[in-house]
Design an enzyme around this catalytic site. Structure first.
Site, PDB file in Angstrom:
ATOM      1  N   HIS A 242     -11.808 -16.549  35.088  1.00 18.58           N
ATOM      2  CA  HIS A 242     -11.751 -17.958  35.461  1.00 18.58           C
ATOM      3  C   HIS A 242     -12.463 -17.936  37.551  1.00 18.58           C
ATOM      4  O   HIS A 242     -12.715 -18.962  37.299  1.00 18.58           O
ATOM      5  CB  HIS A 242     -10.663 -18.554  35.501  1.00 18.58           C
ATOM      6  CG  HIS A 242      -9.605 -18.438  36.155  1.00 18.58           C
ATOM      7  ND1 HIS A 242      -8.693 -17.482  36.783  1.00 18.58           N
ATOM      8  CD2 HIS A 242      -9.215 -19.332  37.586  1.00 18.58           C
ATOM      9  CE1 HIS A 242      -7.591 -17.581  37.666  1.00 18.58           C
ATOM     10  NE2 HIS A 242      -7.998 -19.363  38.377  1.00 18.58           N
TER      11      HIS A 242
HETATM   12  C1  UD1 Z   1      -7.726 -23.050  40.530  1.00 16.56           C
HETATM   13  C2  UD1 Z   1      -7.457 -22.988  41.727  1.00 16.56           C
HETATM   14  C3  UD1 Z   1      -6.782 -21.477  41.248  1.00 16.56           C
HETATM   15  C4  UD1 Z   1      -5.948 -21.154  40.213  1.00 16.56           C
HETATM   16  C5  UD1 Z   1      -6.559 -21.945  38.734  1.00 16.56           C
HETATM   17  C6  UD1 Z   1      -5.577 -21.362  37.986  1.00 16.56           C
HETATM   18  C7  UD1 Z   1      -8.114 -23.572  43.602  1.00 16.56           C
HETATM   19  C8  UD1 Z   1      -8.682 -23.304  44.626  1.00 16.56           C
HETATM   20  N1  UD1 Z   1      -8.324 -22.530  42.457  1.00 16.56           N
HETATM   21  O1  UD1 Z   1      -8.917 -23.286  40.175  1.00 16.56           O
HETATM   22  O2  UD1 Z   1      -6.577 -20.625  43.433  1.00 16.56           O
HETATM   23  O3  UD1 Z   1      -5.847 -19.509  40.046  1.00 16.56           O
HETATM   24  O4  UD1 Z   1      -6.793 -22.997  39.695  1.00 16.56           O
HETATM   25  O5  UD1 Z   1      -5.960 -22.484  36.830  1.00 16.56           O
HETATM   26  O6  UD1 Z   1      -6.840 -24.621  43.554  1.00 16.56           O
HETATM   27  N2  UD1 Z   1      -9.918 -28.788  34.619  1.00 16.56           N
HETATM   28  C9  UD1 Z   1     -10.299 -28.937  33.313  1.00 16.56           C
HETATM   29  N3  UD1 Z   1      -8.634 -29.567  33.654  1.00 16.56           N
HETATM   30  C10 UD1 Z   1      -7.268 -29.858  34.041  1.00 16.56           C
HETATM   31  C11 UD1 Z   1      -7.775 -28.880  35.570  1.00 16.56           C
HETATM   32  C12 UD1 Z   1      -9.046 -28.442  35.879  1.00 16.56           C
HETATM   33  O7  UD1 Z   1     -11.074 -29.823  32.854  1.00 16.56           O
HETATM   34  O8  UD1 Z   1      -6.901 -30.034  33.753  1.00 16.56           O
HETATM   35  C13 UD1 Z   1     -11.525 -28.350  35.457  1.00 16.56           C
HETATM   36  C14 UD1 Z   1     -12.501 -29.238  35.520  1.00 16.56           C
HETATM   37  O9  UD1 Z   1     -13.436 -29.649  35.385  1.00 16.56           O
HETATM   38  C15 UD1 Z   1     -12.846 -28.500  37.130  1.00 16.56           C
HETATM   39  C16 UD1 Z   1     -12.016 -27.051  36.671  1.00 16.56           C
HETATM   40  O10 UD1 Z   1     -11.732 -27.227  35.660  1.00 16.56           O
HETATM   41  O11 UD1 Z   1     -13.971 -28.819  37.612  1.00 16.56           O
HETATM   42  C17 UD1 Z   1     -12.047 -26.338  37.192  1.00 16.56           C
HETATM   43  O12 UD1 Z   1     -10.604 -26.864  37.971  1.00 16.56           O
HETATM   44  P1  UD1 Z   1     -10.017 -26.441  40.014  1.00 16.56           P
HETATM   45  O13 UD1 Z   1      -8.313 -27.159  39.838  1.00 16.56           O
HETATM   46  O14 UD1 Z   1     -10.730 -27.267  40.342  1.00 16.56           O
HETATM   47  O15 UD1 Z   1     -10.179 -24.717  39.978  1.00 16.56           O
HETATM   48  P2  UD1 Z   1      -9.777 -23.738  38.673  1.00 16.56           P
HETATM   49  O16 UD1 Z   1     -11.230 -22.834  38.510  1.00 16.56           O
HETATM   50  O17 UD1 Z   1      -9.211 -24.037  37.820  1.00 16.56           O
END
Ligand code: UD1
Length: 370
Positions: A207
């Site tokens: 991821h």
């Molecule tokens: C975040 C953390 C990363 C961690 C990861 C674990 C930062 C910079 N990154 O990255 O260090 O390893 O979490 O999962 O803080 N989304 C959903 N449902 C959710 C949450 C997110 O669908 O409950 C989707 C959204 O479309 C979002 C994407 O996942 O745009 C990415 O989520 P985001 O929290 O921005 O970053 P991660 O890649 O999850």
């Protein structure tokens, strides 16, 4: 009462705060804990199920921030958390890990002169393209108390000029959760549900923006997994970020996935079971490098660097870079018997949360309440 805010933001935070919360609760006569969930992760399977399985209480405060670009997400968390603590200041803020919520809340508290403790301090990938590296460095810089998981963290912090009195080597709270819940995870029926047998599959998680955000890179990684799945079936719980990028990805045919079990993100107990029984794990996660080392499971990290070198020097992890051919050859070598033996990592013994709680009570709570 000594008031502590404990921040929960994204999935990898939940298993780190659980043991701290449990250990602090033993001092409920002196300490009042407020669990603040920023809502960085908000889904049932990225958040709620983790609270349930880790035995965490419902958050006292939910900031409901959700997903956004880095600046928007960080800024919204900062504004919401500032509003909260201006009205009701804690005596200590505890943040864990390296996600945006960690840095955002640490910055807010530091500017309002609330002491900050950072759990998992001092880890460095020395890669400024990783958002987590920025979060780590900033969170450490504004923290008063730096709780480290291993010697590497202490060395980095001392090199950066921190006072040794600020650094407290406590071990790894994520491993506390792992050891506590392993007996429950063992009972999970997930392997049967997916249709794989113990020691007869490769588990993969991908991821990191550096692996999945560019469609060409992601396509090549997926093609590598298709090739690897012909040697051994693959279980691949797909993170929402990766899923978003996989939709409409050209050059990958559905029939190629016959030996790849794509699933939604798994619950904590199911994922621990999948790690424990895997022949090999291929990952770009930070936490999975640690959990596989603690479990003695072979791990290949598909990154150019790691902020967790102890998993390589002492654990079962190997850094193989992001070139799909290199990852494939390293994986096939493991399947052919190139096994790395690990040794136990000091203080990864299930008691890190207790050490943090004891330190806080001895050095902060008693000092204020006496
Ligand atoms: C975040 C953390 C990363 C961690 C990861 C674990 C930062 C910079 N990154 O990255 O260090 O390893 O979490 O999962 O803080 N989304 C959903 N449902 C959710 C949450 C997110 O669908 O409950 C989707 C959204 O479309 C979002 C994407 O996942 O745009 C990415 O989520 P985001 O929290 O921005 O970053 P991660 O890649 O999850």
């Amino acid at each position: 009462m000594f008031k502590i805010d404990l921040i929960a933001g994204a999935r990898p935070n939940f298993m780190k705060i659980g043991p701290i919360h449990h250990a602090l609760q033993k001092f409920a006569d002196k300490i009042q804990i407020r669990v603040v969930h920023t809502g960085q992760h908000y889904d049932q399977n990225m958040s709620t199920i983790f609270f349930e399985q880790l035995g965490l209480p419902k958050p006292d405060i939910s900031l409901n921030i959700g997903s956004a670009t880095h600046a928007h997400q960080t800024g919204k968390i900062m504004m919401a958390y500032e509003d909260l603590i201006i009205g009701d200041k804690p005596d200590l803020l505890l943040v864990v890990g390296d996600v945006n919520s960690t840095m955002a809340c640490a910055l807010v508290a530091a500017k309002l002169n609330v002491p900050v403790g950072h759990v998992e301090a001092g880890l460095r990938s020395f890669d400024w393209e990783m958002p987590e590296e920025v979060n780590r460095v900033v969170a450490d810089r504004v923290s008063n108390f730096l709780f480290t998981t291993c010697d590497d963290g202490d060395v980095n912090l001392i090199r950066e000029g921190f006072d040794t009195h600020q650094i407290v080597l406590v071990g790894n709270t994520m491993i506390d959760s792992l050891f506590r819940l392993l007996p429950q995870a063992e009972k999970s029926k997930i392997l049967k549900k997916i249709g794989v047998k113990p020691r007869e599959y490769v588990l993969t998680t991908l991821h990191r923006p550096s692996n999945v955000d560019n469609p060409d890179d992601l396509r090549q990684l997926m093609q590598m997994l298709v090739k690897l799945s012909k040697k051994m079936p693959i279980v691949f719980p797909v993170h929402p970020r990766t899923k978003n990028k996989m939709i409409g990805l050209e050059g990958i045919k559905e029939e190629d996935f016959r030996n790849i079990h794509l699933t939604e993100p798994l619950s904590y107990l199911d994922f621990v079971k999948c790690q424990k029984e895997a022949f090999l794990v291929v990952t770009d996660s930070g936490g999975v490098q640690e959990e596989t080392s603690a479990l003695g499971v072979q791990c290949l990290t598909a990154r150019e660097n790691t902020e967790r070198p102890v998993t390589i020097t002492k654990g079962t992890n190997r850094l193989v870079g992001t070139d799909p051919d290199e990852i494939y050859h390293a994986a096939v070598a493991v399947l052919n018997g190139d096994i790395k033996a690990g040794i136990p990592i000091p203080l990864w013994d299930g008691k890190a949360g207790e050490r943090i709680a004891d330190y806080i009570v001895k050095n902060l709570v008693n000092a204020v309440t006496q």
